[in-house]
Design a protein around this motif. Structure first.
Motif, PDB file in Angstrom:
ATOM      1  N   CYS B 307       0.841  -1.203   0.000  1.00 24.02           N
ATOM      2  CA  CYS B 307       0.000   0.000   0.000  1.00 24.02           C
ATOM      3  C   CYS B 307       0.879   1.258   0.000  1.00 24.02           C
ATOM      4  O   CYS B 307       1.683   1.457   0.912  1.00 24.02           O
ATOM      5  CB  CYS B 307      -0.906  -0.003   1.236  1.00 24.02           C
ATOM      6  N   CYS B 362      -6.151   6.870   1.322  1.00 23.76           N
ATOM      7  CA  CYS B 362      -6.139   5.881   0.231  1.00 23.76           C
ATOM      8  C   CYS B 362      -6.092   6.562  -1.135  1.00 23.76           C
ATOM      9  O   CYS B 362      -6.791   7.543  -1.371  1.00 23.76           O
ATOM     10  CB  CYS B 362      -7.364   4.996   0.336  1.00 23.76           C
ATOM     11  N   LEU B 379     -10.235  -2.032  -0.804  1.00 22.17           N
ATOM     12  CA  LEU B 379     -10.554  -0.739  -1.406  1.00 22.17           C
ATOM     13  C   LEU B 379     -12.060  -0.489  -1.437  1.00 22.17           C
ATOM     14  O   LEU B 379     -12.523   0.630  -1.176  1.00 22.17           O
ATOM     15  CB  LEU B 379      -9.966  -0.668  -2.822  1.00 22.17           C
TER      16      LEU B 379
END
Ligand code: SF4
Ligand code: SF4
Lengths: 262, 426
Positions: B307, B362, B379
């Motif tokens: 990530c 994110c 997600l």
């Protein structure tokens, strides 16, 4: 710079004709100074291949991608529905765009809302022209030079388009020198998910710096990409190198224009 | 008197299965607290292929070669050695001893391969333990992994070590089996260490190892529900139901489509359903698939490890998101167990488990989705929670509000006039 030959789909309609493709320019391609150069490069390629293309001009509006990824589904669908109405009123069949975000949204999210089109990223479309023999690239200024490539998330992982841009880099006879994290393992530039429009959360460093450092470790002095947002992020990131270690960031379309001296 | 062991065995077996089924029912109830799933479950052949390739074939595991190969060994060993369970259960229920040994050479071949696998599993599990506890791979350590998750991961390894050792010891002390000299490839090497014991004590040893082995397996079976090891079952439905569309596609919310159609005059009020809340603030607002995802998570950290936000030191960790969901759904489940139905405990997934700071970090890059070995989609959860923050809570970061009002007013995320869209060609 002299004006490029462009026509809107409205112009086509007035002449009672229709264009082969719609070039969806996108917000970055229309307004961002760096991205405008990508738009122009792609138009030069289209013109040199004699493609009849139209743009929407003032009828174009944001696809809604940043709103959707920020969580505002309402605003996204408002944008989507009015764009689809415009596109359908011009009876658009094929759309080509230089922005992977527009590409992803129109290709994957518009069909359910009534917007069904054949959608291409410009790197895919240029490959198609090559295959059909309507455009040619043979070497040029980058022959033998090392070029690396940064996969935009919304082109690569999101839509599995890994080969189209790479194939074009090979066509200009450059030596593709892959980054450590590439293709499905590529690291994001940090712009997606509406991050482009806000400061990032507290952390140790910025994502584009992390990626720029990886690019710096690569022997190539040119990094190619296929997204106006990645382009901005990587340009900012590589600028932060203290030792004037110059790495240039180009869109694949710009490389072709330079290679062919269009 | 002869029948007593058989009765004890059958009772233990039934009780274990009973407990296991009870937990499976609880699991199903909790998962069904979720909402409907927007992606239709179409294209079944593709889904079966995915399940066979990803769950059965472990195709994603080898993206990390070392862990991948070791995991495949443990996994194959687990499946293959468990064939022996059939014989153990028949022997236990009917009081027979090695009922299949009459198959001769084939039996030797089977047991021989089980013994070899047992050793390979032992080696792999030891390497896993070293990676986790001595090399301390970064991926296994983060705040959320302290406490039970860490203990759980180690316990699983200890379980495997004990079960594999008991299996080999049980074979090594079985004099009859050793005398057959058929399939005792590994245990035959351990047997000599026991030769000084009398036949009677060896028999006691053998029985003890046999009982401990089967009881260990039954305990392990019932341990699954409380452990990340639940993935050995749930990886299968999870890869079957996992999305088969392009990863870039984020679902269009039907409830919003209805509202937008009304606003655009394409539909009338009567069609919209009451009490829709947009997005997810708690587990019950998530879809059953997202809850299944959470129960399936192996806590391997491949997602977090790739990530971009996490790599650059932001708070966001997709693994933590999935683990938080499981913790919360368990909490909600317990409230239902106690009261018969859910009673508001003034807690929510957002706020009490997951902070807004995590959600806003994110980049929707899909790295977590790509890396997950069993098709979990962190997600989609992050996006559903952002939807809640924006559409129900109006708590977006200020800059995002600017971006959105620009889109609303002039059709671009920046404050440029839509009439100027062709100015790039000046
Ligand atoms: S999609 Fe979001 S959570 Fe997943 S890896 Fe990318 S930034 Fe992290
Ligand atoms: S979501 Fe997938 S990749 Fe992430 S920890 Fe769980 S199983 Fe591993």
């Amino acid at each position: 710079m002299s004006k490029l030959k462009i026509k809107t789909v409205e112009d086509f309609q007035k002449e009672g004709k229709s264009a082969e493709i719609l070039f969806w320019v996108g917000c970055a391609g229309s307004f961002d100074d760096r991205a405008k150069r990508i738009t122009k490069a792609f138009v030069k390629i289209l013109n040199s291949a004699n493609i009849s293309f139209g743009v929407l001009g003032k009828d174009e509006s944001c696809t809604g991608d940043p709103a959707k990824r920020a969580g505002n589904e309402f605003l996204f669908q408002m944008q989507a529905m009015s764009n689809i109405e415009v596109l359908n009123s011009y009876e658009i069949k094929t759309i080509v765009t230089t922005c992977p975000h527009c590409f992803n949204t129109i290709k994957n999210e518009y069909p359910e809302l009534g917007g069904v089109y054949e959608v291409y990223h410009h790197t895919q479309f240029i490959n198609k022209l090559l295959e059909e023999g309507r455009f040619s690239i043979d070497g040029g200024t980058f022959r033998g030079k090392k070029i690396t490539y940064h996969d935009p998330c919304f082109l690569g992982r999101a839509n599995k388009v890994y080969n189209a841009p790479r194939n074009l880099i090979k066509k200009i006879d450059a030596e593709l020198s892959e980054l450590k994290r590439c293709k499905s393992k590529a690291l994001c530039c940090g712009a997606g998910g509406a991050q482009m429009f806000k400061e990032s959360e507290k952390g140790e460093k910025e994502i584009n710096i992390e990626r720029a450092n990886e690019i710096k470790d690569n022997p190539a002095k040119i990094v190619a990409t296929g997204c106006p947002f990645c382009n901005t992020m990587l340009t900012d990131g590589t600028k932060s190198f203290e030792d004037n270690d110059t790495v240039e960031v180009f869109d694949v379309a710009e490389l072709i224009v330079k290679a062919k001296d269009l | 008197m002869q029948l007593i062991p058989n009765i004890i065995f059958s009772t233990i077996l039934l009780i274990s299965i009973g407990f296991f089924v009870r937990n499976l029912k609880r699991l199903r109830r909790n998962i069904n607290l979720g909402r409907g799933q927007t992606e239709p479950i179409n294209n079944k052949p593709q889904r079966w292929r995915n399940m066979i390739r990803i769950a059965l074939g472990q195709s994603k595991m080898v993206r990390r070669p070392i862990a991948g190969v070791l995991h495949i060994v443990v996994y194959l060993g687990f499946i293959i050695i468990n064939i022996e369970l059939i014989e153990i259960i028949i022997d236990g229920v009917f009081g027979t001893h090695r009922i299949f040994s009459s198959m001769g050479v084939f039996y030797g071949f089977l047991i021989g391969s089980f013994e070899i696998f047992a050793v390979l599993v032992l080696i792999s599990v030891l390497i896993f333990w070293f990676r986790r506890n001595l090399i301390r791979l970064k991926r296994f350590y983060e705040l959320k992994m302290i406490g039970w998750p860490k203990l759980d991961a180690d316990l699983i390894l200890y379980f495997e070590i004990v079960l594999m050792s008991l299996f080999l010891l049980m074979n090594a002390t079985d004099v009859g089996f050793q005398n057959m000299n058929n399939g005792n490839v590994i245990s035959g090497m351990i047997y000599p260490y026991f030769t000084e014991f009398s036949i009677e004590s060896l028999h006691v040893f053998e029985r003890t190892f046999w009982w401990l082995h089967i009881i260990g397996i039954l305990i392990f079976l019932n341990y699954l529900y409380y452990s990340k090891h639940l993935h050995i079952i749930l990886a299968f439905p999870n890869t079957f139901y996992g999305s088969i569309e392009n990863k870039g596609k984020l679902n269009n919310m039907n409830s919003v489509t209805n509202e937008v159609n009304i606003m655009l005059g394409k539909s009338n009020e009567s069609e919209i359903s009451e009490d829709v809340n947009f997005g997810a603030s708690d587990v019950k607002d998530l879809s059953w698939l997202q809850l299944l995802n959470a129960y399936s998570c192996t806590e391997c950290g491949r997602c977090t490890n790739s990530c971009p936000a996490n790599i650059t030191g932001k708070k966001l960790s997709p693994r933590k998101i999935m683990m938080d969901i499981r913790d919360r759904i368990e909490e909600v489940g317990k409230i239902i167990d106690l009261n018969g139905s859910f009673v508001d405990d003034n807690k929510k997934l957002i706020g009490d488990y997951i902070s807004e700071e995590e959600l806003w970090a994110c980049t929707s890059c899909n790295a977590c989705v790509e890396e997950c070995p069993i098709s979990i989609n962190p997600l989609s959860v992050i996006m559903d929670m952002r939807r809640y923050l924006i559409m129900e809570n109006s708590s977006a970061p200020g800059e995002l509000n600017n971006m959105m009002s620009n889109i609303e007013n002039n059709g671009a995320p920046w404050p440029y006039n839509q009439q100027d869209r062709l100015n790039w060609n000046e």
